[in-house]
Design an enzyme around this catalytic site. Structure first.
Site, PDB file in Angstrom:
ATOM      1  N   SER A 145       0.819  -1.225   0.000  1.00 27.78           N
ATOM      2  CA  SER A 145       0.000   0.000   0.000  1.00 27.78           C
ATOM      3  C   SER A 145       0.853   1.275   0.000  1.00 27.78           C
ATOM      4  O   SER A 145       1.818   1.394   0.758  1.00 27.78           O
ATOM      5  CB  SER A 145      -0.914   0.015   1.221  1.00 27.78           C
ATOM      6  OG  SER A 145      -1.590   1.261   1.279  1.00 27.78           O
ATOM      7  N   LYS A 184     -13.666  -4.081   2.373  1.00 28.04           N
ATOM      8  CA  LYS A 184     -14.475  -2.881   2.129  1.00 28.04           C
ATOM      9  C   LYS A 184     -15.966  -3.083   2.437  1.00 28.04           C
ATOM     10  O   LYS A 184     -16.636  -2.156   2.875  1.00 28.04           O
ATOM     11  CB  LYS A 184     -14.290  -2.402   0.683  1.00 28.04           C
ATOM     12  CG  LYS A 184     -12.952  -1.722   0.443  1.00 28.04           C
ATOM     13  CD  LYS A 184     -12.871  -1.158  -0.968  1.00 28.04           C
ATOM     14  CE  LYS A 184     -11.593  -0.353  -1.159  1.00 28.04           C
ATOM     15  NZ  LYS A 184     -11.533   0.325  -2.452  1.00 28.04           N
ATOM     16  N   GLU A 232     -24.365   8.128   3.145  1.00 32.26           N
ATOM     17  CA  GLU A 232     -25.214   7.706   2.025  1.00 32.26           C
ATOM     18  C   GLU A 232     -24.387   7.135   0.869  1.00 32.26           C
ATOM     19  O   GLU A 232     -24.759   6.144   0.244  1.00 32.26           O
ATOM     20  CB  GLU A 232     -25.990   8.939   1.558  1.00 32.26           C
ATOM     21  CG  GLU A 232     -27.267   8.601   0.837  1.00 32.26           C
ATOM     22  CD  GLU A 232     -27.909   9.876   0.301  1.00 32.26           C
ATOM     23  OE1 GLU A 232     -27.845  10.914   0.994  1.00 32.26           O
ATOM     24  OE2 GLU A 232     -28.438   9.799  -0.820  1.00 32.26           O
ATOM     25  N   ASP A 271     -13.940   6.710  -2.953  1.00 31.31           N
ATOM     26  CA  ASP A 271     -13.385   6.223  -4.230  1.00 31.31           C
ATOM     27  C   ASP A 271     -14.034   6.889  -5.448  1.00 31.31           C
ATOM     28  O   ASP A 271     -13.339   7.351  -6.357  1.00 31.31           O
ATOM     29  CB  ASP A 271     -13.585   4.699  -4.354  1.00 31.31           C
ATOM     30  CG  ASP A 271     -12.509   3.909  -3.617  1.00 31.31           C
ATOM     31  OD1 ASP A 271     -11.412   4.453  -3.374  1.00 31.31           O
ATOM     32  OD2 ASP A 271     -12.777   2.730  -3.291  1.00 31.31           O
ATOM     33  N   GLY A 316     -17.134  -2.318 -16.715  1.00 26.04           N
ATOM     34  CA  GLY A 316     -17.084  -2.947 -15.394  1.00 26.04           C
ATOM     35  C   GLY A 316     -18.263  -2.498 -14.553  1.00 26.04           C
ATOM     36  O   GLY A 316     -18.813  -1.399 -14.765  1.00 26.04           O
ATOM     37  N   GLY A 325     -17.298  -3.117  -7.480  1.00 24.89           N
ATOM     38  CA  GLY A 325     -17.362  -2.134  -6.398  1.00 24.89           C
ATOM     39  C   GLY A 325     -16.902  -0.751  -6.826  1.00 24.89           C
ATOM     40  O   GLY A 325     -17.571   0.253  -6.555  1.00 24.89           O
ATOM     41  N   ALA A 326     -15.759  -0.668  -7.502  1.00 22.31           N
ATOM     42  CA  ALA A 326     -15.223   0.634  -7.895  1.00 22.31           C
ATOM     43  C   ALA A 326     -16.143   1.297  -8.922  1.00 22.31           C
ATOM     44  O   ALA A 326     -16.404   2.506  -8.847  1.00 22.31           O
ATOM     45  CB  ALA A 326     -13.814   0.477  -8.457  1.00 22.31           C
ATOM     46  N   ILE A 359      -8.569   2.842 -13.932  1.00 23.79           N
ATOM     47  CA  ILE A 359      -8.468   3.076 -12.487  1.00 23.79           C
ATOM     48  C   ILE A 359      -7.408   2.177 -11.851  1.00 23.79           C
ATOM     49  O   ILE A 359      -7.031   2.380 -10.711  1.00 23.79           O
ATOM     50  CB  ILE A 359      -9.822   2.944 -11.763  1.00 23.79           C
ATOM     51  CG1 ILE A 359     -10.329   1.509 -11.747  1.00 23.79           C
ATOM     52  CG2 ILE A 359     -10.847   3.869 -12.387  1.00 23.79           C
ATOM     53  CD1 ILE A 359     -11.419   1.320 -10.713  1.00 23.79           C
ATOM     54  N   TYR A 395      -3.766   1.388 -11.126  1.00 27.12           N
ATOM     55  CA  TYR A 395      -2.637   2.321 -11.173  1.00 27.12           C
ATOM     56  C   TYR A 395      -1.280   1.668 -10.981  1.00 27.12           C
ATOM     57  O   TYR A 395      -0.264   2.354 -10.967  1.00 27.12           O
ATOM     58  CB  TYR A 395      -2.826   3.478 -10.173  1.00 27.12           C
ATOM     59  CG  TYR A 395      -2.845   3.074  -8.725  1.00 27.12           C
ATOM     60  CD1 TYR A 395      -4.026   2.730  -8.119  1.00 27.12           C
ATOM     61  CD2 TYR A 395      -1.674   3.042  -7.971  1.00 27.12           C
ATOM     62  CE1 TYR A 395      -4.068   2.358  -6.787  1.00 27.12           C
ATOM     63  CE2 TYR A 395      -1.696   2.674  -6.645  1.00 27.12           C
ATOM     64  CZ  TYR A 395      -2.893   2.328  -6.060  1.00 27.12           C
ATOM     65  OH  TYR A 395      -2.920   1.955  -4.744  1.00 27.12           O
TER      66      TYR A 395
END
Ligand code: NAP
Length: 275
Positions: A15, A66, A78, A102, A125, A128-129, A212, A214
């Protein structure tokens, strides 16, 4: 007492969040530290309790926690609710609350390219992202969004929730020439030699290609788009802006995002520049 923050995930050694937040603490004269903590899925409840007892002022959450973290928080906002996922936790009194930065992080990165609000956008896609990004695009008044996904049902469901349209991957390939912005949100591209999630032979040469993923910075999707002459936007911007929103929630300060995008790009060994 010196404040401290963390990022929890499994694995976590890779990370870049500790580097990013510690740099921003220093730049803003804030006495605080930020540590990576490897938490195995079975230990998530205990880890949350420990972070609270040990006085963490907030933390980030990455894969695979997550969604799983939600029952262990006192509440979520929200945005995190619509995504059913949390990437940032803030402490209020003796409780933890979950947010998700995100999607807004991606949109802030996209806004640096000065897109038209009526641009025709394709999101590839529906994981989640992509959920975060589609909700954030809708909040930012991008009104012309289409979602294509390998599992078409998920694209349809997300399109219904965000007032977008859905296409199969084959339809998206065929109609790619109609889109001004193509956003690659699948996990395809983590390996440099991986295939693309769809053929981009019909993509317009003046379109913007955004990924997204990277790491690598220059994914197979961005390389292929660049070879067609397209402008490209790497996932580093999304990473930095999602972190900047979390940093501001924790400290009330706006960090220097532009410098951080440069630093992370250099750290990842790239001489990549968004074109
Ligand atoms: P996720 O929820 O597991 O969703 C994965 C998505 O990829 C789904 O749409 C899935 O399609 C699709 N997919 C997976 N393998 C595929 C393949 N071989 N061909 C076509 N489609 C495929 O994952 P996520 O949380 O959305 O994360 C996606 C990527 O975004 C990850 O690489 C993650 O590292 C990156 N990410 C980056 C940032 C950042 O700050 N830059 C932030 C968050 C995530 P199906 O529905 O058909 O399975």
């Amino acid at each position: 007492m010196k404040k401290w923050y963390a990022v929890i995930g499994d694995p976590i050694a890779h990370s870049l969040s500790p580097f990013m937040h510690e740099t921003w603490f220093k730049e803003n004269g804030i006495e605080a530290s930020y540590i990576p903590v490897r938490v195995e899925p079975a230990d998530l409840a205990k880890a949350c309790e420990s972070l609270l007892l040990m006085g963490a002022s907030g933390f980030n959450v990455t894969l695979p926690h997550k969604q799983a973290i939600i029952p262990f928080l006192s509440g979520i906002d929200e945005t995190a609710g619509s995504m059913n996922a949390v990437n940032t936790v803030i402490r209020k009194d003796r409780k933890f609350f979950g947010l998700n930065t995100d999607g807004d992080g991606f949109v802030q990165s996209l806004l640096t390219t000065e897109p038209e609000r009526d641009a025709k956008i394709l999101v590839i896609g529906a994981g989640g992202a992509a959920r975060g990004i589609c909700f954030a695009l809708s909040r930012a008044n991008f009104e012309n969004v289409t979602i294509a996904n390998r599992t078409y049902r998920r694209a349809e469901e997300l399109a219904e929730e965000t007032d977008a349209s859905a296409m199969t991957i084959a339809e998206a390939e065929e109609n790619l020439g109609n889109f001004d912005i193509v956003i690659q949100t699948t996990s395809v591209g983590l390996a440099e030699d991986e295939a693309l999630p769809l053929s981009i032979s019909n993509m317009k040469s003046d379109a913007l290609a955004a990924d997204i993923v990277y790491n690598p910075i220059e994914t197979p999707f961005l390389k292929a788009a660049e070879a067609k002459g397209c402008r490209t936007l790497s996932g580093v911007g999304m990473f930095v802006y999602q972190g900047a929103i979390a940093f501001e929630q924790w400290t009330g300060k706006k960090p220097d995002t532009e410098k951080m995008i440069q630093l992370i790009t250099e750290t990842l060994g790239g001489n990549y520049v968004n074109r």
